[in-house]
Design a protein around this motif. Structure first.
Motif, mmCIF file in Angstrom:
data_model
loop_
_atom_site.group_PDB
_atom_site.id
_atom_site.type_symbol
_atom_site.label_atom_id
_atom_site.label_comp_id
_atom_site.label_asym_id
_atom_site.label_seq_id
_atom_site.Cartn_x
_atom_site.Cartn_y
_atom_site.Cartn_z
ATOM 1 N N GLU A 46 0.851 -1.187 0.000
ATOM 2 C CA GLU A 46 0.000 0.000 0.000
ATOM 3 C C GLU A 46 0.886 1.236 0.000
ATOM 4 O OE1 GLU A 46 -4.165 1.213 2.182
ATOM 5 O OE2 GLU A 46 -3.173 -0.676 2.590
ATOM 6 N N THR A 47 0.363 2.306 -0.537
ATOM 7 C CA THR A 47 1.083 3.576 -0.542
ATOM 8 C C THR A 47 0.357 4.507 0.420
ATOM 9 O OG1 THR A 47 1.665 3.187 -2.854
ATOM 10 C CG2 THR A 47 1.882 5.441 -2.048
ATOM 11 N N LEU A 93 2.744 9.840 -1.895
ATOM 12 C CA LEU A 93 2.383 10.183 -3.280
ATOM 13 C C LEU A 93 3.152 11.432 -3.693
ATOM 14 C CD1 LEU A 93 -1.454 9.886 -3.910
ATOM 15 C CD2 LEU A 93 0.365 8.385 -4.723
ATOM 16 N N PHE A 114 -4.302 12.238 -11.242
ATOM 17 C CA PHE A 114 -4.504 11.242 -10.191
ATOM 18 C C PHE A 114 -5.979 10.865 -10.194
ATOM 19 C CE2 PHE A 114 -0.646 13.366 -9.094
ATOM 20 C CZ PHE A 114 0.141 12.429 -8.424
ATOM 21 N N GLY A 125 -1.524 7.749 -9.331
ATOM 22 C CA GLY A 125 -2.032 6.868 -8.300
ATOM 23 C C GLY A 125 -3.540 6.778 -8.347
ATOM 24 N N ILE A 159 -6.501 6.840 -5.554
ATOM 25 C CA ILE A 159 -6.793 7.099 -4.147
ATOM 26 C C ILE A 159 -8.208 6.598 -3.861
ATOM 27 C CG2 ILE A 159 -7.006 8.883 -2.377
ATOM 28 C CD1 ILE A 159 -5.052 10.572 -4.182
ATOM 29 N N VAL A 202 0.299 0.915 -10.619
ATOM 30 C CA VAL A 202 -0.330 2.171 -10.193
ATOM 31 C C VAL A 202 -0.380 2.202 -8.658
ATOM 32 C CG1 VAL A 202 -2.441 3.563 -10.284
ATOM 33 C CG2 VAL A 202 -1.740 2.233 -12.291
ATOM 34 N N PRO A 203 0.237 3.190 -8.031
ATOM 35 C CA PRO A 203 0.181 3.265 -6.572
ATOM 36 C C PRO A 203 -1.258 3.378 -6.076
ATOM 37 C CG PRO A 203 1.833 4.788 -7.429
ATOM 38 C CD PRO A 203 1.065 4.270 -8.613
ATOM 39 N N ILE A 204 -1.589 2.627 -5.030
ATOM 40 C CA ILE A 204 -2.939 2.645 -4.466
ATOM 41 C C ILE A 204 -2.872 3.164 -3.037
ATOM 42 C CG2 ILE A 204 -4.930 1.247 -3.803
ATOM 43 C CD1 ILE A 204 -4.089 -0.777 -5.906
ATOM 44 N N VAL A 205 -3.708 4.157 -2.760
ATOM 45 C CA VAL A 205 -3.800 4.719 -1.415
ATOM 46 C C VAL A 205 -5.213 4.459 -0.908
ATOM 47 C CG1 VAL A 205 -3.753 6.842 -0.051
ATOM 48 C CG2 VAL A 205 -2.140 6.544 -1.950
#
Lengths: 265, 265
Positions: free
Chosen positions: A106-107, A112, A120, A146, A148, A172-175
């Protein structure tokens, strides 16, 4: 050396199969991803499964060999198995050649980099795992910085979401965060919050987008709550010429994301 | 007067439940649609179910009463039943208040009016029912004149496709045809065939679209065959900035459809 498992009753098979349920994924901090293409993409981003199941018939495939090698080098375990067990693990009649068990990742919001991308994606109470995966895939294609996830969204590590993401889960970074936390972070730097809404006169083609653009999509059935819309810098709508007056949430997100991408170019 | 069915073993329940399978749908020429909103939309387009199942608890709802009235006026049968049976019919844990059994319908190529719309959607060997339904929903939103299914596509009357279409199955004409027949018909009048491809340098924003535009989307895994691409008047690509180099087929279709719509406006 990969070990061989051919019995459904094997404890590891049962444990991995249980990862199809959210409760077990949360308890173990693990998730399932399947398919040679996706696992190879994961490896290229530096993510190697903790357990790798592969069909004996695929053992000689160069990509399978590369995966086995990477897993063993990282201290994981490679398991040669049968198509029937792969089918059981993936829940599909025609299983892929490989199934991997990965650590969840997880990010955090503060990780970010809003200078790293001009778009985003932000989704609020997204309920459908296919939509979540599809939005990740779109995020990869438009170079989003990302995704979010705000509020009570579906699990991005569910089998359906991972499958629909076609590997974008790894790129893809996921928050995951709450609305107040997100807003506080957003307002601590540059960023235009653009909400998709039916309650506005702003056509999505007739407005200006400022980079970085944060594209906010609401719940599939209900759209965005009024106070979320009020917090946006801009509300836009897509033309709806038909009788249904609605679009799939992942589709609406993609149409918007490609518009913003084109306007930023 | 609606009759009441409360037993799972009732022959009509078994018969309707079997419509979840393609073979039975084909044999009976019937299909399932569920939900008050969708069935009401269907009624407004003139399609009334042959059988209507509704929960006893919903019997007093004005829209349910209107549906019961319409079904009985059309010579169909309204059946009051239990949530458990509705759940069985729809295959969902939380069933909708109504499930309808409709006659299948279809539009022939020569019934399509190419002057009636500036966009038509064409899908080739589409395999995923969710994608098909989502494309129908997009077609409704952009005012498409129809969805033309070429070759071996998934059944538009499958429960998943109908569900994903959110009622657009009833509002967007659907044609099922072969490639040669489609081409022959297309070339008998005005129409620009635009194929979505990875093998072209034409960015989708940098070309001119002529009305009516026929937007051709290929199979999810393989895209369009080479000779199909060769038959197009124009091939366009969407920018892909990520690692996966792919988009969901319904998403790509929607991004293109909204672009064409905006350019025609």
């Amino acid at each position: 050396m990969p070990r061989e498992i051919t019995a459904f009753s094997n404890p590891l098979v049962k444990r991995v199969q249980a990862l199809r349920e959210k409760r077990h994924r949360r308890e173990e901090g693990l998730f399932l991803a399947e398919g040679l293409r996706i696992l190879t993409e994961a490896r290229e981003t530096g993510r190697v499964p903790r357990f790798l199941f592969f069909a004996a018939a695929s053992a000689a495939h160069p990509l399978v060999r590369a995966l086995v090698h990477a897993v063993e080098a990282a201290g994981g375990e490679a398991v040669e198995t049968t198509p029937a067990i792969l089918s059981k693990l993936s829940g599909k009649d025609n299983p892929q050649a490989v199934v991997g068990v990965f650590d969840q990742f997880e990010t955090r919001l503060d990780q970010l980099d809003r200078g790293a991308a001009s778009i985003f994606l932000v989704a609020e109470r997204l309920r459908d795992p296919g939509n979540l995966g599809t939005i990740l895939r779109t995020g990869d294609a438009v170079g989003a910085g990302g995704l979010i996830l705000v509020g009570d969204c579906v699990d991005p590590f569910s089998v359906e979401a991972v499958r629909a993401s076609m590997g974008a889960l790894f790129t893809v970074p996921i928050v995951r965060t709450g609305w107040e936390e997100f807003l506080a972070w957003l307002r601590g730097g540059p960023g235009q919050l653009v909400g998709l809404s039916l309650q506005t006169e702003h056509d999505y083609r007739a407005v200006a987008y400022a980079a970085p653009t944060f594209l906010l999509t609401g719940n599939e059935a209900q759209g965005l709550p009024d106070d979320y819309e009020a917090a946006c810098d801009l509300l836009v709508k897509l033309p709806m010429l038909g009788k249904a007056d609605s679009l799939n949430a992942a589709v609406a997100t993609a149409v918007m994301a490609y518009e913003v991408l084109a306007r930023h170019r």
